[in-house]
Design a protein around this motif. Structure first.
Motif, PDB file in Angstrom:
ATOM      1  N   HIS A 113       0.920  -1.189  -0.009  1.00 20.77           N
ATOM      2  CA  HIS A 113       0.027   0.141   0.074  1.00 20.77           C
ATOM      3  C   HIS A 113       0.924   1.329  -0.063  1.00 20.77           C
ATOM      4  CE1 HIS A 113       0.914  -0.893   4.031  1.00 20.77           C
ATOM      5  NE2 HIS A 113       0.489   0.506   4.443  1.00 20.77           N
ATOM      6  N   PRO A 114       0.365   2.362  -0.732  1.00 21.26           N
ATOM      7  CA  PRO A 114       1.228   3.655  -0.617  1.00 21.26           C
ATOM      8  C   PRO A 114       1.181   4.193   0.789  1.00 21.26           C
ATOM      9  CG  PRO A 114      -0.929   3.538  -2.061  1.00 21.26           C
ATOM     10  CD  PRO A 114      -1.025   2.633  -1.274  1.00 21.26           C
ATOM     11  N   CYS A 115       2.743   4.728   0.984  1.00 17.10           N
ATOM     12  CA  CYS A 115       2.521   5.274   2.379  1.00 17.10           C
ATOM     13  C   CYS A 115       3.654   6.464   2.330  1.00 17.10           C
ATOM     14  CB  CYS A 115       3.255   4.346   3.374  1.00 17.10           C
ATOM     15  SG  CYS A 115       4.781   3.593   3.052  1.00 17.10           S
ATOM     16  N   ARG A 116       3.757   7.166   3.161  1.00 16.35           N
ATOM     17  CA  ARG A 116       4.483   8.277   3.327  1.00 16.35           C
ATOM     18  C   ARG A 116       5.526   8.382   4.702  1.00 16.35           C
ATOM     19  NH1 ARG A 116       2.865  14.494   1.606  1.00 16.35           N
ATOM     20  NH2 ARG A 116       3.251  13.424  -0.515  1.00 16.35           N
ATOM     21  N   ILE A 117       6.598   8.404   4.529  1.00 18.85           N
ATOM     22  CA  ILE A 117       7.308   8.507   5.613  1.00 18.85           C
ATOM     23  C   ILE A 117       7.668  10.315   5.818  1.00 18.85           C
ATOM     24  CG2 ILE A 117       9.704   8.158   6.665  1.00 18.85           C
ATOM     25  CD1 ILE A 117       9.560   5.674   4.731  1.00 18.85           C
ATOM     26  N   GLU A 118       7.540  10.632   7.113  1.00 21.39           N
ATOM     27  CA  GLU A 118       7.747  12.280   7.495  1.00 21.39           C
ATOM     28  C   GLU A 118       8.594  12.360   8.312  1.00 21.39           C
ATOM     29  OE1 GLU A 118       3.162  14.008   6.184  1.00 21.39           O
ATOM     30  OE2 GLU A 118       3.312  12.546   7.694  1.00 21.39           O
TER      31      GLU A 118
END
Length: 125
Positions: A113-118
């Motif tokens: 699944h798409p994810c974003r590390i911030e």
């Protein structure tokens, strides 16, 4: 034939997962000036701040819009650790952060699944 201890199997599986192929990407960076509106203590300590100015470091970078309120846990300038709470700014203070994010595909639970590390590191004043 050599028998390995029972605890070595999970270690071998973890090592195999850690060494799995990965694709490198580029961190997207925004320089952001914020006004702290609240220091949330419970259930999870974090800062809430209103975006005063947001400037992308390069074209195509998605920065929060001016006027937006963001919540985050502040990090050290090298974004390697959470900033100790005693060093967090108080309500009403203006701060600068160098917001960084990396978009990718997460595979931790077997379902891609798409994810974003911030990251939200403070910039030295």
């Amino acid at each position: 034939m050599t028998m390995l201890p029972a605890y070595s199997a999970p270690f071998a599986l973890a090592l195999a997962a850690f060494c799995a192929p990965a694709q490198a990407a580029t961190w997207q960076i925004c320089d952001i000036q914020l006004h702290v509106t609240e220091v949330v203590k419970r259930p999870t300590p974090k800062l809430q701040a209103q975006v005063l100015k947001a400037r992308p470091a390069s074209p195509g970078v998605e920065c929060p819009e001016e006027g937006a309120v963001i919540s985050f846990i502040p990090e050290t300038a090298d974004y390697q650790a959470t900033l100790p709470r005693r060093k967090w700014p108080g309500k009403g203070q203006a701060i600068r952060i160098k917001y960084r994010y990396l978009d990718g595909i997460c595979k931790g639970d077997g379902n891609d699944h798409p994810c974003r590390i911030e990251h939200y590191p403070f910039v030295a004043r």
